[in-house]
Design an enzyme around this catalytic site. Structure first.
Site, PDB file in Angstrom:
ATOM      1  N   LYS A   1      77.643  36.818  26.432  1.00 60.85           N
ATOM      2  CA  LYS A   1      77.838  38.248  26.149  1.00 60.85           C
ATOM      3  C   LYS A   1      77.173  39.067  27.252  1.00 60.85           C
ATOM      4  O   LYS A   1      76.078  38.741  27.708  1.00 60.85           O
ATOM      5  CB  LYS A   1      77.218  38.585  24.781  1.00 60.85           C
TER       6      LYS A   1
ATOM      7  N   SER B   1      76.680  41.629  14.381  1.00 61.03           N
ATOM      8  CA  SER B   1      77.496  41.619  15.593  1.00 61.03           C
ATOM      9  C   SER B   1      77.934  40.233  16.069  1.00 61.03           C
ATOM     10  O   SER B   1      78.719  40.138  17.009  1.00 61.03           O
ATOM     11  CB  SER B   1      76.761  42.318  16.736  1.00 61.03           C
TER      12      SER B   1
ATOM     13  N   SER C   1      79.689  43.674  17.518  1.00 65.04           N
ATOM     14  CA  SER C   1      79.843  44.065  18.906  1.00 65.04           C
ATOM     15  C   SER C   1      80.167  42.892  19.846  1.00 65.04           C
ATOM     16  O   SER C   1      80.634  43.115  20.954  1.00 65.04           O
ATOM     17  CB  SER C   1      78.560  44.732  19.398  1.00 65.04           C
TER      18      SER C   1
END
Lengths: 505, 98, 507
Positions: C80, C179, C155
């Site tokens: 990420k 997330s 997210s």
């Protein structure tokens, strides 16, 4: 810039006819840890810009603070030396405000649970009395970077067209020591401010946790001053004066602000709550940034650091290791050694007090110890252009040399040669004595032979001595000293000469 | 009920260093108002409940005072929008009116 | 999908380490897959073929020389883009940090490299991890492999979509309010939020420091567990890191897949498992709970009444911490700078840059947090949210006294259409209802796919929550459930993830 026209400053005596001053002193002390508060970058003054920086102290995204154990220890030591209580559980908080010298735009500090609190310092004043300054709290925080203001005429922030930032200082551990309001000082307020900062400096220097160099910024004082009308108990509006970089400036800044406040107030004006900048040259202050009216630091607990719970045992261990307070030590030494005020002052001014005291603690008589440090060693330090304390000889070395003289192994002249050897890095006093072959010839048979030889060589002098002119013995003593290359004890030689003459030699 | 006005948003934006536009003042005041209405429910919680700021049961986590390497200066300055003489160059710190 | 991109991490590792295939071949297959499908998905923000292949070749050389760094040596992984990488940009999907190259690796990235995994690239996310749909990325939304018109969740939507679509077998995400688990549920894969303090946050660009936790994605429970063990453990660089052995999550995943759940006490959280869920979600969840019962678990209902404070408390604490964490993006030392034309002061340049560099959701949260911490509001808002946190911790403690794990749907809804909620932040926030309590309390939770919703055919997640430092319990239950699920349907769920439709236009 401020539009306030400074009224002619009043003297403190004039001020105190109308007002009672209230002072609050905030002193920031940079700890002399090896590394910064929250990272392993070196805590070192004067390095090339931005060479002691890393992701943590630059506040790079993703970095996390790592609390330095020595910084916590330094904070607790300072607290204990200031008679503070140590909080059982304290923590860090973020103080949020934007300023380019602060890499994260928040400062890791402590808010409502400072590590030490509620203390006092009994400050010695020039007249021999003491003044108790109450300490509200001392807390840990991190220092900011430094700005160079470019393109202006003065190098100051006003008028600069841009600034250059060096973050070497960002994250250096700071202890902020905050007094309670100092009331009732009257005309002595400036003196008390100075004496407090001076005493604080001495205490912290004694602890060895900071260099406390005001000239280098490792000790910085902000002086809050306000006036209240005589008889009132409501504090007036205060100003906070920064950039006070010497003890003398502390006193001058307080004196100036008292006079300036009085001028403004007596002419019907009002004091603006603001930060003021002290100017060393003129001894005056000028308005700095007005405090943002909505100053709201939005403190909240620092989520990246966990609470600190100093154990009682550890605190007691630190307390037991606290050194004697410098002025208490001075007073004790003066009494114990029977020094006059002047002698004591000379010792202090020469930076010799601690050295002499340590020499005495190592077993030397006070008088000899004092004499060595203020005369011969001070000369050597001056000649070498170094501080007395930086000479390559320890109090223990000096005590040993004094002992060797006392036991007759060395004469004073030899003793100086031994000290020279120590200063030259030839080893301990005993190693120098051995290495240079400097011990006094104390073998009486060898000396007796030398005396007999000298008497035989100068029969006329021997006759004079025999006739009672003992002064004539000096020539024989001189000859013996020459023959033994100075390694004999002259007074012993003298008595031997008289003995041998009397014995009919 | 919260009641976030355009001037409240302007104040918050100023504190947070956001040069919000006039349109944003309208949009955000409505949205912040709605959000604060939702989150304001925590005000039901009694006073005597202690706060929790850290969930890990840790105390006294400390680092030994031992130096670690710093970044090379070029690396420290590599991401800087502007640099000069080994330092980060930033616009003048005070505004015109100061 | 080519065969190599369908393989589990476990199987890739076995073949690479047995020298049946090379890591370079596997890596190339995944890079090719990214080239083929990512224009449609937008899951990656940065891919560097040469760097990835060089890392793979290095691992191959080591294996050829007889050195295997760890169980996942040679397996590709996606990271990420809010996790610092020395050799790749780290943008947090924000204009303000676009192109920034950290001079250091996050601890988890260092561990990946040390374990011989092969980083493929950096994945898309909601800007600074703020959001639940990936629509808040400055670089465009991630599209769901199941339906390109729908969100991937957020997210960590890029990591989830990439793993689901076979662009990578494994990925790292971060979970502040759900997330990882929520996009895991939306894309039909396993997503794990470990116990707070058991995976180092050093190098994770902070959103809400007291809630953020790095975790893992895989298409199977065991894959996620293997990656979890690579990145977990104590780290002195993170002083909130717990100095205790990592729970044995791989062992638990293996044990779960071997055995039944006899004697395991499972609590269904009443506040999270009722009418608030879409019917199709509730049906899938109820079926999953029945499977747990069939496996021998003792299922009971538990009450966690203070969970109703979770969403309000979260949307105070997270923005408050964020307002402080994001203050450093000020145009002085790195990142975007706007308005430095000689006429503006630092203050003005900071404000212009932050205005231009942050998207609307980030600005909203910064302002909410600034408000919640301000002197006049602190007690009523931030301070009160911390009290809510205490109540939620207590609810968990009480529930775990008589349950080994707690379960709920991971999200009350399935992946929603892109654009549906962008103008309604409150509706968006309510989607985090089930996942947030775990972040506030700091315990462990994961999401494992439990089929698809009868409403829309989109995947549903089963959330399994465990006490702090008992992550292994969640893995055991998840692995047992996963096997029973696949056995009963006859096909591994991972193989039912549809081939992403290649969009005709990329917008």
């Amino acid at each position: 810039m401020t539009s306030t026209v400074d009224a002619a400053p009043y003297t403190v005596e004039e001020v105190c006819e109308h007002f009672d001053p209230v002072m609050g002193l905030e002193v920031h002390v940079e700890l002399n840890t090896a590394t910064k508060m929250f990272c392993g970058c070196r805590n070192e003054f004067g390095a090339e810009p931005n060479t002691h920086v890393c992701p943590v102290c630059l506040g790079l995204p993703g970095s996390l603070p790592r609390l330095n154990a020595r910084a916590v220890e330094g904070a607790v030591k300072i607290g204990l030396a200031l008679n503070c209580q140590v909080r059982e559980r304290s923590g860090f908080a973020r103080k949020n405000y934007f300023y380019p010298d602060m890499p994260k735009n928040f400062q890791i500090s402590q808010y409502d649970d400072p590590i030490v609190f509620d203390g006092h310092l009994d400050v010695p004043l020039d007249d021999g009395s003491t003044w108790r300054v109450e300490i509200e709290r001392a807390h840990m925080e991190e220092d900011t970077g430094k700005s160079l203001h470019m393109g202006g005429a003065t190098g100051r922030i006003h008028g600069a067209s841009y600034s250059l930032l060096d973050y070497n200082r960002a994250g250096v551990p700071l202890i902020e020591i905050v007094t309670r309001p100092i009331l009732g000082a009257g005309t002595r307020a400036p003196e008390i401010a100075r004496a407090y900062v001076s005493a604080l400096r001495d205490v912290i220097q004694g602890l060895g946790v900071s260099d406390v160099r005001m000239d280098q910024g490792s000790m910085r004082c902000d002086a809050n001053v306000s006036l209240m009308p005589k008889g009132s108990t409501r504090f007036g509006t205060r100003t906070e004066t920064k950039n006070v970089n010497s003890l003398r400036s502390v006193e001058r800044a307080v004196r100036y602000e008292m006079g300036r406040h009085a001028g403004v107030l007596l002419s019907g004006g009002t004091i603006t709550q603001e930060t003021r900048h002290f100017d060393e040259q003129s001894g005056t202050t000028s308005a700095g940034r007005p405090k943002e009216t909505f100053a709201d630091y939005r403190f909240f607990p620092e989520p990246d650091l966990v609470p600190i719970e100093p154990s009682a045992a550890w605190v007691e261990e630190l307390r037991a290791g606290l050194p004697e307070r410098p002025w208490e030590r001075r007073a004790r030494i003066q009494t114990e050694w029977g020094l006059s005020d002047e002698e004591l002052r000379d010792l202090v001014n020469a930076g010799a007090l601690d050295l002499v005291a340590d020499t005495v603690e190592a077993g030397a008589p006070a008088e000899s110890a004092r004499s060595w440090w203020v005369s011969y060693l001070t000369q050597q330090a001056n000649a070498a252009g170094v501080e007395l304390a930086d000479l390559a000889v320890t109090p223990a070395d000096v005590a040993r040399v004094i002992a060797l003289v006392a036991e007759g192994t060395l004469t004073n002249k030899l003793a100086r040669q031994v000290v020279d050897g120590v200063l030259a890095g030839e080893g301990t006093p005993d190693e120098v004595v051995a290495g240079r072959g400097l011990a006094v010839v104390s073998d009486d048979s060898a000396l007796t032979a030398a005396v007999d030889e000298a008497l035989a060589a100068q029969p006329a002098i021997a006759e004079k001595i025999r006739a009672g002119k003992t002064k004539a013995a000096g020539a024989i003593v001189g000859a013996v000293m020459k023959a033994t290359r100075g390694q004999a004890d002259a007074s012993r030689v003298q008595s031997l000469v008289l003995e041998r003459v009397a014995a009919g030699s | 009920m919260s009641d976030i006005t355009r001037s409240d948003v302007a104040h918050l934006a100023r504190l947070a260093r956001l040069a919000v536009t006039d349109d944003e003042l309208d949009v955000f005041s409505g949205q912040l108002d709605a959000i604060l209405d939702t989150v304001g429910r925590v005000s039901d919680i009694p006073d005597d409940v202690p706060p929790t700021s850290h969930v890990v049961p840790l105390t006294n986590v400390l680092r030994p005072d031992e130096p670690a390497p710093s970044l090379p200066r070029e690396a420290a300055l590599a991401g800087a929008p502007d640099a000069e003489e080994g330092r980060f160059r930033v616009p003048r710190i005070l505004g015109e009116s100061q | 999908m080519t065969e190599l991109t369908r393989l589990s991490a476990v199987e890739i590792a076995r073949r690479v380490q047995a020298r049946e295939i090379t890591s370079a071949e596997v890596t190339r297959a995944h890079l090719d897959r990214i080239e083929a499908v990512d224009p449609s998905l937008n899951a990656f923000l940065h891919v560097d073929r040469d760097v990835a292949l060089a890392a793979a070749t290095a691992v191959d050389d080591e294996i050829a020389a007889g050195t295997v760094r760890g169980p996942l040596a040679g397996v590709p992984v996606a990271i990420k883009d809010n996790i610092a990488t020395r050799d790749m940009p780290t943008s947090c999907a924000s204009r303000i940090l676009e192109g920034w190259r950290p001079p250091y690796d996050a601890t988890v990235v260092r561990k990946l490299r040390e374990a011989g995994l092969v980083p493929l690239g950096k994945t898309n996310l909601d800007e600074f991890a703020m959001g639940g749909s990936n629509e808040n990325s400055a670089f465009g939304p991630v599209r769901n492999p199941w339906d390109a018109g729908r969100v991937s969740g957020g997210s960590s939507g890029g990591s989830a979509a990439a793993t689901a679509a076979g662009e990578t077998p494994l990925a790292l995400g971060s979970d502040t309010g759900g997330s990882i688990r929520q996009p895991g549920a939306f894309t039909g894969i396993v997503g794990v939020k470990p116990t707070y303090g058991t995976v180092s946050r050093f190098g994770l660009v902070a959103f809400s420091s007291s809630l953020d936790q790095i975790g893992t994605f895989g298409r199977s429970v065991l894959d996620a567990a293997l990656l979890h063990e690579v990145i977990g453990g104590h780290d002195p660089a993170d002083q909130t890191s717990i100095d205790a052995p990592l729970p044995p999550v791989v062992e638990a995943a293996l044990a779960g897949a071997r055995g039944d759940l006899a004697g395991v006490r499972v609590g269904v959280v009443r506040e999270l498992s009722g009418e608030g869920n879409r019917p199709g979600v509730l049906t899938a969840f109820t079926d999953a709970v029945r499977v747990l019962t069939d496996l021998g678990a003792d299922v009971v209902e538990v009450d966690c009444p203070s969970f109703t404070y979770a969403v309000p408390a979260y949307y105070l604490i997270a923005p408050s911490e964020a307002s402080s964490n994001l203050a450093r993006f000020d145009a002085m030392r790195y990142g975007l700078r706007v308005g430095d034309d000689g006429t503006h002061s630092t203050d003005e340049v900071m404000s212009l840059t932050r205005e231009a560099g942050f998207g609307p959701e980030v600005k909203r949260r910064i302002m909410i947090g600034t408000h919640a911490l301000s002197a006049g509001a602190y007690d009523a808002l931030y301070g009160r949210a911390q009290k809510a946190r205490t109540l939620i911790v207590r609810d968990f403690a009480a529930a775990f006294e008589h349950c080994d794990v707690l379960v709920s749907p991971t999200v009350p809804v399935t992946a929603f259409p892109i654009g549906e909620r962008v103008d309604d932040p409150v509706a968006m926030y309510l989607a985090d209802l089930c996942t947030i309590p775990t972040n506030l309390a700091g315990n462990a939770a994961l999401s494992v796919p439990c089929g698809v919703s009868v409403d829309d055919g989109l995947p549903v997640g089963l959330q399994i929550m465990a006490p702090a430092l008992a992550d292994d319990r969640a893995y055991r239950v998840a692995a047992a459930y996963e096997l029973a699920r696949d056995t009963s349907s006859g096909t591994p769920f991972a193989d039912t993830i549809p081939e992403p439709a290649v969009l005709e236009t990329t917008s």
